[in-house]
Design a protein around this motif. Sequence first.
Motif, short mmCIF file in Angstrom:
data_model
loop_
_atom_site.label_atom_id
_atom_site.label_comp_id
_atom_site.label_asym_id
_atom_site.label_seq_id
_atom_site.Cartn_x
_atom_site.Cartn_y
_atom_site.Cartn_z
N ARG A 125 59.81 -104.68 -31.05
CA ARG A 125 60.88 -104.74 -32.05
C ARG A 125 61.16 -106.20 -32.46
N ILE A 126 61.12 -107.09 -31.47
CA ILE A 126 61.37 -108.51 -31.76
C ILE A 126 60.30 -109.03 -32.71
N VAL A 127 59.03 -108.70 -32.42
CA VAL A 127 57.92 -109.19 -33.24
C VAL A 127 58.08 -108.73 -34.71
N GLU A 128 58.60 -107.50 -34.89
CA GLU A 128 58.82 -107.00 -36.26
C GLU A 128 59.88 -107.80 -37.01
N ASN A 129 60.80 -108.40 -36.27
CA ASN A 129 61.98 -109.01 -36.91
C ASN A 129 62.07 -110.53 -36.79
N SER A 144 59.86 -114.45 -35.67
CA SER A 144 58.50 -115.02 -35.65
C SER A 144 58.05 -115.33 -34.21
N TYR A 145 57.90 -114.27 -33.45
CA TYR A 145 57.40 -114.42 -32.09
C TYR A 145 56.07 -113.68 -31.94
N THR A 146 55.22 -114.21 -31.06
CA THR A 146 54.00 -113.51 -30.66
C THR A 146 54.23 -112.95 -29.26
N HIS A 147 53.88 -111.68 -29.10
CA HIS A 147 54.11 -111.00 -27.83
C HIS A 147 52.86 -111.08 -26.95
N LEU A 148 53.00 -111.65 -25.77
CA LEU A 148 51.90 -111.65 -24.81
C LEU A 148 52.38 -110.97 -23.53
N LYS A 185 44.88 -119.02 -22.36
CA LYS A 185 43.86 -118.77 -23.38
C LYS A 185 44.46 -118.03 -24.58
N ALA A 186 45.28 -117.02 -24.30
CA ALA A 186 45.89 -116.24 -25.38
C ALA A 186 46.82 -117.12 -26.23
N MET A 187 47.56 -118.01 -25.57
CA MET A 187 48.45 -118.91 -26.32
C MET A 187 47.62 -119.87 -27.18
N GLU A 188 46.59 -120.43 -26.58
CA GLU A 188 45.75 -121.39 -27.32
C GLU A 188 45.09 -120.72 -28.52
N GLU A 189 44.55 -119.53 -28.30
CA GLU A 189 43.86 -118.83 -29.39
C GLU A 189 44.82 -118.51 -30.52
N THR A 190 46.04 -118.10 -30.14
CA THR A 190 47.05 -117.76 -31.16
C THR A 190 47.37 -118.99 -32.00
N LYS A 208 52.35 -120.18 -35.38
CA LYS A 208 52.67 -119.24 -34.29
C LYS A 208 52.80 -119.99 -32.97
N PHE A 209 53.93 -120.61 -32.79
CA PHE A 209 54.13 -121.37 -31.55
C PHE A 209 55.29 -120.81 -30.72
N ARG A 210 55.81 -119.64 -31.15
CA ARG A 210 56.88 -119.00 -30.37
C ARG A 210 56.30 -117.78 -29.65
#
Length: 219
Positions: free
Chosen positions: A45-49, A51-55, A97-102, A109-111
């Motif tokens: 829900r947060i990602v929809e609203n 600017s966060y990336t969910h890991l 790795k996931a953070m770096e790739e994002t 996309k730094f949040r």
Amino acid sequence: MIFHLLSRLSVKVPSVVYRAALIMKPQVVFVLGGPGAGKGTQCARIVENYSYTHLSAGDLLRAERSREGSEFGQLIDSYIKDGKIVPVEITINLLRKAMEETMEMDEKKFRFLIDGFPRNEDNLQGWTTVMEGKANVKFVLFFDCTSEVCIDRCLERGKSSGRTDDNRASLEKRIQTYLQSTRPIISLYEKQGKVRTVDASRGVDEVFDHVKAILDKEG
Ligand code: ADP
Ligand code: C5P
Ligand code: MG
């Protein structure tokens, strides 16, 4: 001034956000709570609203478990079934790795919402060793509910999740791990004034209303 001049010369000026991202460290919110508390649901829900990336650490471990050629597949599989926390060397590398790739794909996309981490002392130590100074932990979003609610939700999810740990035997161990290893980490952050607690026993929309209020305040 320089940006003003460049725009008058029709040189494309990067947006404020873009320029900020170039000098921004990753901004991290740790998302914690018992198994089935609703971390993944609320992160979606947060990602929809926002600017966060969910890991999700659990999702990353499950993906690594089924990655062909992974040397850690069997180890991860047995830790997950047993409700134990996988050694952080594996998890922190997947997260890093996931953070770096994002961020490589899109500097804006730094949040990050880091869901299900840090879950024990070992996790926290691994984070400190690898990420301290490289990322900024803003706060911990803590989804709080009773073990009974956690168990009921996981058993319900287990009807369709296909997860090897959404069963009563694994759940008993997961709840023990949560109480013995994860709660002390939450307490540690609480002492630093970094925990934002949400009553996760309510319905999805009510929980999200509280989450929104927190995020709107924290920025
Ligand atoms: P977690 O990531 O914390 O393990 P999930 O988000 O996967 O939890 O949610 C666990 C299960 O509970 C899912 O089946 C989900 O649909 C359901 N669920 C999530 N939040 C709520 C809620 N507030 N009320 C009732 N059921 C919920
Ligand atoms: O968060 P999730 O419920 O998806 O986690 C499932 C399992 O993945 C945990 O019970 C644990 O075995 C493993 N895990 C871990 N370390 C983490 C997160 C998850 O070992 N930081
Ligand atoms: Mg989850």
